[in-house]
Design a protein around this motif. Structure first.
Motif, PDB file in Angstrom:
ATOM      1  N   SER A 195      16.080   4.577 -20.618  1.00 13.28           N
ATOM      2  CA  SER A 195      15.589   5.584 -21.541  1.00 13.28           C
ATOM      3  C   SER A 195      14.738   6.603 -20.801  1.00 13.28           C
ATOM      4  O   SER A 195      14.089   6.296 -19.805  1.00 13.28           O
ATOM      5  CB  SER A 195      14.760   4.903 -22.647  1.00 13.28           C
ATOM      6  OG  SER A 195      14.099   5.846 -23.445  1.00 13.28           O
ATOM      7  N   GLY A 196      14.742   7.813 -21.302  1.00 14.60           N
ATOM      8  CA  GLY A 196      13.936   8.874 -20.714  1.00 14.60           C
ATOM      9  C   GLY A 196      14.621  10.210 -20.908  1.00 14.60           C
ATOM     10  O   GLY A 196      15.713  10.304 -21.487  1.00 14.60           O
ATOM     11  N   VAL A 242      22.476   4.050 -22.953  1.00 17.54           N
ATOM     12  CA  VAL A 242      21.902   5.240 -22.315  1.00 17.54           C
ATOM     13  C   VAL A 242      21.180   6.048 -23.383  1.00 17.54           C
ATOM     14  O   VAL A 242      21.795   6.518 -24.336  1.00 17.54           O
ATOM     15  CB  VAL A 242      22.982   6.097 -21.642  1.00 17.54           C
ATOM     16  CG1 VAL A 242      22.354   7.286 -20.922  1.00 17.54           C
ATOM     17  CG2 VAL A 242      23.797   5.256 -20.669  1.00 17.54           C
ATOM     18  N   VAL A 243      19.867   6.198 -23.226  1.00 20.16           N
ATOM     19  CA  VAL A 243      19.037   6.819 -24.255  1.00 20.16           C
ATOM     20  C   VAL A 243      18.407   8.095 -23.715  1.00 20.16           C
ATOM     21  O   VAL A 243      17.382   8.061 -23.030  1.00 20.16           O
ATOM     22  CB  VAL A 243      17.927   5.860 -24.735  1.00 20.16           C
ATOM     23  CG1 VAL A 243      17.157   6.468 -25.895  1.00 20.16           C
ATOM     24  CG2 VAL A 243      18.505   4.512 -25.118  1.00 20.16           C
ATOM     25  N   ASN A 244      19.031   9.219 -23.971  1.00 24.10           N
ATOM     26  CA  ASN A 244      18.422  10.502 -23.617  1.00 24.10           C
ATOM     27  C   ASN A 244      17.355  10.803 -24.661  1.00 24.10           C
ATOM     28  O   ASN A 244      17.666  11.189 -25.788  1.00 24.10           O
ATOM     29  CB  ASN A 244      19.475  11.613 -23.590  1.00 24.10           C
ATOM     30  CG  ASN A 244      20.403  11.473 -22.397  1.00 24.10           C
ATOM     31  OD1 ASN A 244      19.971  11.221 -21.284  1.00 24.10           O
ATOM     32  ND2 ASN A 244      21.692  11.635 -22.636  1.00 24.10           N
ATOM     33  N   SER A 245      16.091  10.624 -24.293  1.00 20.28           N
ATOM     34  CA  SER A 245      15.018  10.606 -25.278  1.00 20.28           C
ATOM     35  C   SER A 245      14.517  11.998 -25.620  1.00 20.28           C
ATOM     36  O   SER A 245      14.830  12.989 -24.961  1.00 20.28           O
ATOM     37  CB  SER A 245      13.848   9.761 -24.756  1.00 20.28           C
ATOM     38  OG  SER A 245      13.188  10.444 -23.699  1.00 20.28           O
ATOM     39  N   ILE A 246      13.687  12.041 -26.654  1.00 20.02           N
ATOM     40  CA  ILE A 246      13.009  13.279 -27.019  1.00 20.02           C
ATOM     41  C   ILE A 246      11.962  13.598 -25.954  1.00 20.02           C
ATOM     42  O   ILE A 246      11.645  12.774 -25.103  1.00 20.02           O
ATOM     43  CB  ILE A 246      12.323  13.156 -28.393  1.00 20.02           C
ATOM     44  CG1 ILE A 246      11.240  12.061 -28.354  1.00 20.02           C
ATOM     45  CG2 ILE A 246      13.348  12.846 -29.465  1.00 20.02           C
ATOM     46  CD1 ILE A 246      10.416  11.991 -29.610  1.00 20.02           C
ATOM     47  N   LEU A 247      11.426  14.811 -26.010  1.00 20.80           N
ATOM     48  CA  LEU A 247      10.454  15.230 -25.006  1.00 20.80           C
ATOM     49  C   LEU A 247       9.078  14.657 -25.335  1.00 20.80           C
ATOM     50  O   LEU A 247       8.126  15.370 -25.669  1.00 20.80           O
ATOM     51  CB  LEU A 247      10.405  16.759 -24.933  1.00 20.80           C
ATOM     52  CG  LEU A 247      11.709  17.431 -24.506  1.00 20.80           C
ATOM     53  CD1 LEU A 247      11.538  18.938 -24.489  1.00 20.80           C
ATOM     54  CD2 LEU A 247      12.143  16.937 -23.140  1.00 20.80           C
ATOM     55  N   LEU A 252       7.708   5.566 -24.451  1.00 21.71           N
ATOM     56  CA  LEU A 252       7.319   4.401 -23.664  1.00 21.71           C
ATOM     57  C   LEU A 252       6.832   3.271 -24.562  1.00 21.71           C
ATOM     58  O   LEU A 252       7.119   2.093 -24.313  1.00 21.71           O
ATOM     59  CB  LEU A 252       6.232   4.768 -22.654  1.00 21.71           C
ATOM     60  CG  LEU A 252       5.776   3.620 -21.744  1.00 21.71           C
ATOM     61  CD1 LEU A 252       6.952   3.050 -20.959  1.00 21.71           C
ATOM     62  CD2 LEU A 252       4.679   4.060 -20.791  1.00 21.71           C
ATOM     63  N   GLY A 253       6.119   3.620 -25.642  1.00 21.14           N
ATOM     64  CA  GLY A 253       5.702   2.591 -26.593  1.00 21.14           C
ATOM     65  C   GLY A 253       6.887   1.886 -27.217  1.00 21.14           C
ATOM     66  O   GLY A 253       6.898   0.659 -27.376  1.00 21.14           O
ATOM     67  N   GLN A 260      10.777  11.717 -16.076  1.00 17.42           N
ATOM     68  CA  GLN A 260      11.623  12.755 -15.479  1.00 17.42           C
ATOM     69  C   GLN A 260      11.085  13.140 -14.098  1.00 17.42           C
ATOM     70  O   GLN A 260      11.829  13.290 -13.142  1.00 17.42           O
ATOM     71  CB  GLN A 260      11.682  13.965 -16.393  1.00 17.42           C
ATOM     72  CG  GLN A 260      12.792  14.942 -16.030  1.00 17.42           C
ATOM     73  CD  GLN A 260      13.052  15.938 -17.132  1.00 17.42           C
ATOM     74  OE1 GLN A 260      12.131  16.599 -17.610  1.00 17.42           O
ATOM     75  NE2 GLN A 260      14.296  16.051 -17.562  1.00 17.42           N
ATOM     76  N   PHE A 261       9.808  13.308 -14.000  1.00 15.09           N
ATOM     77  CA  PHE A 261       9.091  13.363 -12.724  1.00 15.09           C
ATOM     78  C   PHE A 261       7.993  12.317 -12.801  1.00 15.09           C
ATOM     79  O   PHE A 261       7.547  11.952 -13.884  1.00 15.09           O
ATOM     80  CB  PHE A 261       8.485  14.751 -12.477  1.00 15.09           C
ATOM     81  CG  PHE A 261       9.472  15.793 -12.052  1.00 15.09           C
ATOM     82  CD1 PHE A 261       9.666  16.075 -10.700  1.00 15.09           C
ATOM     83  CD2 PHE A 261      10.204  16.500 -12.989  1.00 15.09           C
ATOM     84  CE1 PHE A 261      10.586  17.044 -10.303  1.00 15.09           C
ATOM     85  CE2 PHE A 261      11.110  17.464 -12.597  1.00 15.09           C
ATOM     86  CZ  PHE A 261      11.306  17.735 -11.249  1.00 15.09           C
TER      87      PHE A 261
END
Length: 370
Positions: free
Chosen positions: A207-208, A248-253, A259-260, A279-280
């Motif tokens: 995720s991320g 595969v979890v393309n998460s919100i910003l 993370l929680g 992301q960084f």
């Protein structure tokens, strides 16, 4: 919900209204509806913002359609929130193991005697002369046949239109590296670790932000068809009897919320390699509360183990001052590792800076196999 409604009319948060649908099935798991709240209706929360509520009987499909049309028309015209209270019922329990009759016998004695909504509506259409019984039967059979056929197509689906650059620089290059057994990079080592775990029946969840392709276009664990945007995840098709899958979890910003959530997933699913990738590296700053409160000390507080893996790309070699450090010193300060003697297996977490793809491969596998 209450916090969301609290923002609905605040300047800089107004979105022009939304249509809220409450699936009001009269039961809250083992709790009767009248004991699940302090108000008469489950939608009374809308009153705090003066939002209209449309109550409709879910047993009448045409009334539900009409209520929905009214709600959408109201939202479009006045650009304000509106609620639909869909008063309905749930025939089965909260999950496969639940029997709601244990705690709600009176209500379920009524439900058990009721026919399904589609059957009741079909009888109404026949009585009114809209359709015949034969037409309804054929319509139902045709739809079931369509769903069955579409389900069968899933097993034979392959994306045929991969991006040309991805095919040349990623797919073909990786196949060549695997064939030759040399120059395996970090992303290839990661993919091999995931594939080996999936092959052993473990699940993997990553995720991320933009993890599907990877921030630096290094991962590409999901391929997107260039003609219709359909997604294909190759690692989920390793073999026919596969039981472990990659999510595969393309998460919100958001870092803190995501993370929680991933921490909760790691606790609930110990046989899943649960990875959250910043992301960084410095993007974890927004999630510092979760790290300090849950990740680093959750086991000491609540005897709850977590197998969460946090991947923080870049140390001091990021892209400019905003992405220059993942502040490894903060993680070291939160570690209960001994400075004077060897550590046992009771250290709260491992902080690792792998220097080779092989090390990364073994670290990912070790995280699950422990």
């Amino acid at each position: 919900m209450q916090e969301t409604l609290g923002l609905s009319n605040v300047p800089h948060f107004i979105i022009g209204g939304a249509v809220h649908i409450s699936i009001n099935n009269q039961v809250g798991y083992t709790t009767p509806g009248e004991r699940s709240r302090s108000s008469m209706y489950c939608t009374d929360i809308a009153k705090m913002c003066g939002m209209p509520v449309i109550h409709v009987n879910g047993d009448h499909p045409e009334a539900v359609v009409r209520a929905t049309q009214i709600a959408v028309s109201y939202q479009r015209k006045f650009r304000r929130d509106v609620f639909i209270d869909l008063v309905c019922w749930r025939r089965w329990g909260h999950n496969e193991l639940d029997n709601p009759r244990f705690t709600n016998p009176s209500m379920y004695s009524i439900i058990d005697a009721r026919r399904s909504v589609p059957d009741i509506y079909a009888d109404t259409l026949v009585t009114e002369g809209v359709l015949t019984e034969e037409e309804i039967k054929k319509s139902s059979e045709d739809h079931v046949a369509f769903l069955t056929e579409q389900y069968k197509l899933v097993d034979s689906y392959i994306p045929k239109n991969v991006n040309k650059h991805v095919k040349k620089s990623h797919i073909d290059a990786r196949l060549r590296k695997l064939t030759e057994g040399e120059n395996l990079d970090w992303a290839a080592a990661e993919a091999l670790a995931m594939a080996s775990l999936l092959n052993q029946g473990y699940n993997v969840r990553i995720s991320g932000q933009d993890v599907g392709r990877g921030t630096f276009s290094q991962r590409h664990c999901m391929l997107v068809d260039q003609t219709n945007d359909e997604i294909y995840i190759p690692l989920n098709h390793i073999r026919e009897d596969q039981t472990g899958y990659l999510e595969v979890v393309n998460s919100i910003l958001s870092e803190e919320a995501v993370l929680g959530f991933e921490y909760g997933v790691s606790v609930e699913s110990p046989n899943t390699l649960c990875i959250w990738e910043a992301q960084f590296g410095d993007f974890y700053n927004g999630a510092q509360i979760m790290i300090d409160t849950f990740v680093s000390c959750g086991e000491a507080k609540w005897l709850t183990q977590s197998g969460l893996t946090m991947v923080l790309p870049h140390g001091y070699d990021g892209a400019g001052p905003e992405h220059s450090s993942c502040h490894i010193e903060r993680f070291l300060q939160n570690c209960d590792s001994s400075e004077t003697s060897p550590d046992g297996d009771d250290v709260n977490w491992g902080i690792v800076c792998p220097t080779t793809p092989a090390q990364y491969f073994h670290l990912l596998r070790k995280q699950v196999r422990l």
